[in-house]
Design a protein around this motif. Structure first.
Motif, PDB file in Angstrom:
ATOM      1  N   THR A  74      -3.385   4.810   7.652  1.00 27.45           N
ATOM      2  CA  THR A  74      -2.545   3.629   7.824  1.00 27.45           C
ATOM      3  C   THR A  74      -3.241   2.504   8.574  1.00 27.45           C
ATOM      4  OG1 THR A  74      -1.539   4.610   9.799  1.00 27.45           O
ATOM      5  CG2 THR A  74      -0.418   4.958   7.695  1.00 27.45           C
ATOM      6  N   SER A  75      -4.076   2.813   9.563  1.00 31.62           N
ATOM      7  CA  SER A  75      -4.730   1.750  10.323  1.00 31.62           C
ATOM      8  C   SER A  75      -5.810   1.058   9.509  1.00 31.62           C
ATOM      9  CB  SER A  75      -5.329   2.313  11.611  1.00 31.62           C
ATOM     10  OG  SER A  75      -6.320   3.295  11.318  1.00 31.62           O
ATOM     11  N   TYR A 122       3.216  -4.657   2.946  1.00 28.64           N
ATOM     12  CA  TYR A 122       3.970  -3.490   3.387  1.00 28.64           C
ATOM     13  C   TYR A 122       3.112  -2.248   3.185  1.00 28.64           C
ATOM     14  CZ  TYR A 122       8.595  -1.849   4.906  1.00 28.64           C
ATOM     15  OH  TYR A 122       9.637  -1.381   5.647  1.00 28.64           O
ATOM     16  N   LEU A 123       3.429  -1.212   3.940  1.00 25.42           N
ATOM     17  CA  LEU A 123       2.763   0.085   3.813  1.00 25.42           C
ATOM     18  C   LEU A 123       3.824   1.163   3.696  1.00 25.42           C
ATOM     19  CD1 LEU A 123       0.174   1.900   4.005  1.00 25.42           C
ATOM     20  CD2 LEU A 123       0.547   1.928   6.471  1.00 25.42           C
ATOM     21  N   THR A 126      -7.192  -5.871   5.313  1.00 31.50           N
ATOM     22  CA  THR A 126      -6.962  -6.582   4.055  1.00 31.50           C
ATOM     23  C   THR A 126      -5.556  -7.179   4.062  1.00 31.50           C
ATOM     24  OG1 THR A 126      -6.164  -4.554   2.986  1.00 31.50           O
ATOM     25  CG2 THR A 126      -8.500  -5.073   2.743  1.00 31.50           C
ATOM     26  N   ASP A 127      -5.362  -8.178   3.204  1.00 30.44           N
ATOM     27  CA  ASP A 127      -4.034  -8.775   3.065  1.00 30.44           C
ATOM     28  C   ASP A 127      -3.100  -7.785   2.387  1.00 30.44           C
ATOM     29  OD1 ASP A 127      -4.845 -11.112   4.195  1.00 30.44           O
ATOM     30  OD2 ASP A 127      -5.124 -12.185   2.302  1.00 30.44           O
ATOM     31  N   HIS A 128      -1.933  -7.601   2.954  1.00 32.01           N
ATOM     32  CA  HIS A 128      -0.900  -6.783   2.320  1.00 32.01           C
ATOM     33  C   HIS A 128       0.423  -7.127   2.983  1.00 32.01           C
ATOM     34  CE1 HIS A 128      -1.752  -4.452   5.937  1.00 32.01           C
ATOM     35  NE2 HIS A 128      -0.604  -3.835   5.768  1.00 32.01           N
ATOM     36  N   TYR A 181      -5.260  -2.569   7.538  1.00 31.84           N
ATOM     37  CA  TYR A 181      -5.005  -3.853   8.187  1.00 31.84           C
ATOM     38  C   TYR A 181      -6.190  -4.810   8.147  1.00 31.84           C
ATOM     39  CZ  TYR A 181      -0.566  -1.970   9.492  1.00 31.84           C
ATOM     40  OH  TYR A 181       0.692  -1.444   9.422  1.00 31.84           O
ATOM     41  N   SER A 188       6.143 -13.147  11.142  1.00 32.06           N
ATOM     42  CA  SER A 188       5.573 -12.570   9.911  1.00 32.06           C
ATOM     43  C   SER A 188       5.915 -13.422   8.714  1.00 32.06           C
ATOM     44  CB  SER A 188       6.093 -11.142   9.709  1.00 32.06           C
ATOM     45  OG  SER A 188       5.697 -10.303  10.765  1.00 32.06           O
ATOM     46  N   TYR A 239       0.841  -1.198   0.000  1.00 28.62           N
ATOM     47  CA  TYR A 239       0.000   0.000   0.000  1.00 28.62           C
ATOM     48  C   TYR A 239       0.879   1.253   0.000  1.00 28.62           C
ATOM     49  CZ  TYR A 239      -4.572  -2.135   1.100  1.00 28.62           C
ATOM     50  OH  TYR A 239      -5.760  -2.823   1.066  1.00 28.62           O
TER      51      TYR A 239
END
Length: 242
Positions: A99-100, A109-110, A105-107, A103, A238, A91
């Motif tokens: 930013t919050s 990195y932000l 959804t699957d991802h 979370y 992770s 993202y």
């Protein structure tokens, strides 16, 4: 080859991100494509396969699937996730307030603009590690007058010994080479974690972890410093969850 799809509606942020991707040490193994936000679903469904998607959180245009408080980029990722078409996702956003929201959804990195070269590098390293090292550049290690070309996936751990490093390979070879651990850390993909000031461990080869150290699949133990234990533990959790 790692195929990355970059959504480029947000300019100049997307141009800055493209430049950072092209500066990565593994850029030669990246096939970078771009499209507008409205073209993403069609591009992913029609192939060829997209390995990773850099998606803006606050994408332009309305989407009927958006909830009242949901951003269009998050809704797009949710759609792709629900239909089983979601690539590894990074993202991108210019607003920390969003930013919050990602979370749910699957991802993987932000990234928060203005994009940091270090964060962009970390995002790509993580993607490469999760993609099974398809985009990891081989290492050239000089040992006893011979140059060995090594696939990073075959490296179990690296140990620093002054001006040299010891590289343990999955075929049980142990190469001694003149190199700095910090230099190799920059070349290796995101599956490697700094577990000790003198060690890098490949999480692909970890079979057991504790505060006492890591047990590798070559039946050797690698130490974990007290200072690094929490970050190593989180990295392993992770990595193993994906």
């Amino acid at each position: 080859m790692c195929r990355i799809l970059l959504v480029e509606d947000a300019v100049p942020e997307a141009q800055a991100l493209r430049a950072l991707i092209e500066q990565h040490p593994c850029a030669g193994a990246i096939q970078l494509e771009s499209c507008t936000f409205s073209q993403v679903r069609k591009r992913i469904s029609q192939g060829p396969r997209v390995d990773a998607l850099f998606a803006p959180v606050d994408a332009p245009g309305d989407r009927p699937t958006c909830g009242p408080d949901e951003r269009a980029g998050i809704a797009l990722v949710r759609e792709l996730q629900d239909r089983g078409d979601l690539p590894l996702t990074v993202y991108c956003t210019t607003r920390a307030a969003y930013t919050s929201a990602v979370y749910g959804t699957d991802h993987q990195y932000l990234l928060l603009a203005p994009y940091s070269p270090t964060e962009a590098r970390n995002a790509l390293d993580k993607l490469f590690g999760l993609l099974g090292h398809r985009a990891a550049s081989p290492l050239a290690l000089r040992s006893n007058g011979t140059v060995h070309i090594v696939d990073p996936a075959d490296v179990v751990y690296v140990k620093s010994m002054g001006r040299k490093v010891l590289v343990r390979l999955s075929d049980k070879r142990l190469l001694e080479s003149y190199a700095a651990l910090s230099e190799l850390e920059q070349q290796l993909p995101g599956s490697f974690v700094r577990c000790h000031k003198s060690y890098l461990a490949n999480m692909e080869h970890v079979v057991q972890a504790s505060s006492d150290g890591l047990v590798m699949d070559c039946n050797e133990a690698v130490p974990v410093s007290q200072r690094q234990y929490r970050s190593v533990r989180d990295a392993l959790m992770s990595f193993s969850a994906l």
